[in-house]
Design an enzyme around this catalytic site. Structure first.
Site: not given
Lengths: 383, 277
Positions: A71-72, A149, A177, A197-199, A235, A323
Site C-alpha cells: 500500500g505504501t 484505519n 482499509q 493492499s493485499g495483506h 519482476t 507506549c
C-alpha cells in the site's frame, strides 16, 4: 492455541484459498512472466487473471490496475505521479492519513512542495468547505483516505471526489482499509487513483495495487523494465499477486453477507464492552464507520497495559497509546480528532474479519471487563 | 512488541504492593496523566528509626511503568529513608532484569517518586528534578533533570536522553537545546576528574594509549554532536588529528583541538601536542 485475532486493520490471516492458489508459483511454476516461452507465458496469463479479479473488486478495468509491493508504494507512486505530471507543487491531504501519505508529503515539503493537512472534527469527519477553500491553482493532487484505519471512519469519498474533480484537480484515495469491507465502485466514483493492499484482505504481505483511471496521465515511480507496461518495473511478485487476485475474488463474492456479519459482531462487542465497563467512550463517527472496526477509550488506564493483559489471554488488539506507537507520542489520528490525551492513552482498537466468530466475541466480553477493573485498581486515577 | 523480561511480566501481571498505605507518612507523586504515565508512592515510616515499614504504589502507565513501580516498592521496603534514597533508576532496571532502552524513563519515574516522597517526609520543598528551566515542553522536562540522567546513566546520545527522560520525544522542537545540554555536560566530563597515568612510556604503549583515549573519550563526545575525529599519525610527542563530520567545517575546531590536547596531556603524557590537518 489459536489467537483471538481482532487486529485485522493491522494485517489479516492469509485465506486458505489464497495460499493454495499461490503455492504452485513457489514451486513448479517459477517461470518469468516476461519470458517468450510457454513456461513463462502461463505465469503471465495467471497474473492477468489476478489483475481482472482485483479490478472487479472495485469495478475497474484490468488495464487500470498495476501491481506494487504494498500500500505504501501505491500511495507514494500516486502522489509522486501527480506531482510529476502536473508540475505543480501543492498537495492537499488530511491530518488523519496513514504515515505512507503523511510522511511522504512531509518529505516532499523538504523539496519545496507545500501540503495542506485538513483537520477533522471530534467524530473524525472532514469539513468539505475547508477542502474547497484549500484547493488552488498550484494544487497537484488531493489525497484523502477512503476509511481511517484507527477510527474506522469512512469519508464521503463521492462528495470529495466531485468537489476535487469540479476544480480539475487529480484525486487519489487510499482504499486499503475500505476494500473488501465496503462496496467500492470506481465507475460511480470520480477518483483518479486508488491504493489497495493485499495483506489487509487476506492475501500475504508484500503485494499491493494501484488503480489508475484510464486517461489519467501517469509517471512511474520505480523505473526499469517493461513490467506492468512500464508503469511499475521489476519482476513481478507472482505468487503474492496470484494470491491477491484470489483474495479479491473471495472478498467480492461474499461482501454483502460479510458486511452484515462483521457489523453485527462488532456492535455486539462494542455495546457489550460499553455496558460492562464504566467510563468507556467510543471514538469516531458511529454513523459512517467500517463494519469491522471499533475504537474504544477506557479512561484512567493506559493502552499498552490493556493490550498486554489481553495478550495473556491470547487476544490480539491494538492501541493508540504512546507506549504502543513506537514513539512517545500517542495516535495522530485520535489527536487530530481532539480526543483528550487521557482518553487516547487508554484507547483500544478491535478490528474484526470474516473469520471472527461469536465465541471469540463472547470470550472478549467475558475476559476484558475484569482486566479493565484490575488496571483501574492499580491506577491513581481509577475509581 | 516490546521485549520484556520475565520479571517485568511477572510484576506487571501480579504486581506487589499495589494500592495506597493507610495514613501515609510520606507521599510522592510524579508524572501526569497527559504525558502517559504517572506514579503515586505512599510510605509508612517508623518515625524513630526512619525505617520504611510499608510502601505501596498506584501507577497509570504501561507494563514497564507498573513493573518499575512495583520493583521500587520491593527495593525500599525495610530500608531507612537515607538508605532508600540511594536506590537509583539503574537499581530498579536491574531488579527487573533490564528494561528495553526506550522504556528506561519508567525506572527514572520510580526514582523520582521516591525522591518526592523523601522530600515530603522531611518536609522539604520539591525535589531537584522539578527545578530548573523547562526544556521539553511536551513532557515538561527541565534542564536539571536532563543533566542528571546524562550523568547518572552515562548517556552519550540525544536518543538516549529521550529514552531515559522522554525529553525530545514529542514535537522534537527542543532537540537542538538537548543537543547543547548534552555536549556541555559531556564537555565537562571530558575535562573531568584526573586519572592515574603511567610515569614512563614506550613509544608503542604511548600510541596505544593515545588511540584508546581518542576512541573512548573523544570520539563518542564528538559523535554525539554529529562530528568526529581521526588519528592520522603520532610523530614523537606530536599527535596529528583530522576533524571529520560537522567538526571538519566547525569554526570552533581549534577549541575542540585544544580540549583533546588537554585530555591527552591529562591521561597520557604532559608532553603531547595536538596538530590539526
Amino acid at each position: 492455541m489459536k489467537p483471538i485475532y481482532l487486529d485485522n486493520n493491522a494485517t489479516t490471516m492469509v485465506a486458505d484459498e489464497a495460499r493454495e492458489a499461490m503455492l504452485p508459483y513457489l514451486s513448479a511454476e517459477y517461470g518469468n512472466p516476461s519470458s517468450m516461452h510457454h513456461f513463462g507465458g502461463k505465469v503471465h496469463r495467471k497474473i492477468e487473471s489476478a489483475r481482472e479479479e482485483v479490478a472487479k473488486l472495485i469495478n475497474a478495468e484490468p488495464e487500470e490496475i498495476i501491481f506494487t509491493s504494498c500500500g505504501t508504494e501505491s500511495d507514494n507512486t500516486a502522489i509522486m505521479s501527480a506531482l510529476e505530471t502536473t508540475g505543480k507543487r501543492h498537495i492537499i491531504t488530511t491530518r488523519v492519513e496513514h504515515p505512507a501519505v503523511l510522511n511522504f508529503c512531509m518529505a516532499q515539503g523538504r523539496k519545496g512542495c507545500k501540503t495542506a493537512f485538513l483537520p477533522v472534527d471530534k467524530s473524525g469527519r472532514l469539513d468539505l468547505d475547508n477542502l474547497e477553500k484549500a484547493i488552488n491553482d498550484e494544487t497537484a493532487v488531493v489525497s484523502v483516505m477512503y476509511a481511517n484505519n484507527e477510527s474506522g471512519v469512512i469519508f464521503p469519498i463521492e462528495k470529495i471526489a466531485e468537489i476535487v474533480k469540479s476544480r480539475g484537480v487529480l484525486f487519489h484515495t487510499v482504499a486499503v482499509q475500505g476494500a473488501g469491507k465496503i462496496e467500492i465502485d470506481v465507475k460511480r466514483l470520480p477518483v483518479d487513483m486508488m491504493s489497495l493492499s493485499g495483506h489487509k484482505i487476506h492475501a500475504p504481505k508484500g503485494v499491493g495495487a494501484l488503480y489508475i483511471r484510464k486517461g489519467t496521465r501517469f509517471s512511474p515511480y520505480i523505473i526499469g523494465g517493461h513490467q506492468e507496461r512500464g508503469r511499475r518495473s521489476g519482476t513481478e511478485n507472482v505468487a503474492s499477486i496470484v494470491a491477491m487476485g484470489t483474495a479479491c475474488g473471495l472478498a467480492r463474492n461474499n461482501i454483502a453477507e460479510e458486511i452484515v456479519k462483521m457489523k453485527r459482531m462488532r456492535d455486539r462487542l462494542e455495546n457489550g464492552l460499553i455496558e460492562r465497563c464504566p467510563d468507556a467512550i467510543i471514538n469516531g463517527d458511529k454513523e459512517n464507520r467500517l463494519p469491522n472496526t471499533t475504537n474504544i477509550s477506557f479512561e484512567y488506564i493506559e493502552g499498552e497495559a490493556i493490550l498486554l493483559r489481553l495478550n495473556e489471554h491470547n487476544i490480539c488488539a491494538s492501541s493508540g497509546s504512546a507506549c504502543t506507537s513506537g514513539s512517545l507520542e500517542p495516535s495522530h489520528v485520535l489527536r487530530a480528532m481532539g480526543v483528550p490525551f487521557t482518553a487516547i492513552h487508554g484507547s483500544v482498537r478491535f478490528s474484526l474479519s470474516r473469520y471472527t466468530t461469536d465465541e471469540e466475541i463472547d470470550f472478549v466480553l467475558k475476559t476484558m471487563p475484569p482486566i479493565i477493573r484490575e488496571l483501574r485498581d492499580l491506577s491513581p486515577f481509577g475509581r | 512488541m516490546w521485549e520484556y523480561t520475565e520479571k517485568v511480566r511477572e510484576l506487571f501481571l501480579h504486581p506487589k504492593n499495589a494500592g495506597e498505605v493507610k495514613d501515609p507518612d510520606a507521599v510522592g507523586e510524579v508524572g501526569n496523566i497527559l504525558c502517559g504515565d504517572s506514579l503515586k508512592l505512599t510510605l509508612k515510616i517508623d518515625k524513630e528509626t526512619n525505617r520504611i515499614l510499608d510502601a505501596k504504589f498506584q501507577t497509570f502507565g504501561c507494563a514497564s511503568a507498573i513493573a518499575s513501580s512495583s520493583a521500587l516498592t520491593e527495593l525500599i521496603k525495610g530500608k531507612t529513608i537515607d538508605e532508600a534514597i540511594k536506590v537509583t533508576n539503574q537499581d530498579i532496571a536491574e531488579y527487573l532484569g533490564g528494561l528495553p532502552r526506550e522504556k528506561m524513563h519508567c525506572s527514572v519515574m520510580g526514582r523520582e517518586a521516591l525522591e518526592a516522597a523523601a522530600a515530603d517526609y522531611r518536609g522539604e520543598a520539591r525535589p531537584a528534578a522539578d527545578e530548573g528551566e523547562i526544556v521539553c515542553k511536551c513532557f515538561g522536562v527541565t534542564d536539571k533533570k536532563i543533566i542528571r540522567v546524562i550523568e547518572e546513566n552515562d548517556i552519550r546520545t540525544v536518543e538516549d536522553i529521550t529514552n531515559f527522560s522522554k525529553a525530545g520525544g514529542g514535537c522534537g522542537e527542543c532537540i537542538p537545546k538537548i543537543e547543547k545540554i548534552l555536549s556541555d555536560t559531556l564537555g565537562k566530563k571530558l575535562i573531568g576528574k584526573p586519572q592515574e597515568r603511567p610515569k614512563a612510556l614506550t613509544n608503542i604503549r604511548k600510541i596505544a594509549m593515545i588511540q584508546e583515549v581518542i576512541e573512548k573519550e573523544v570520539r563518542p563526545v564528538l559523535k554525539a554532536d554529529r562530528g568526529d575525529v581521526e588519528l592520522i599519525d603520532v610523530e614523537g610527542d606530536k599527535v596529528i588529528l583530522s576533524m571529520r563530520g560537522v567538526c571538519a567545517e566547525c569554526q570552533m575546531a581549534h577549541i575542540t583541538g585544544r580540549n583533546i590536547e588537554k585530555k591527552l596531556k591529562e591521561l597520557v603524557s604532559d608532553k603531547l601536542l595536538v596538530e590539526m590537518r
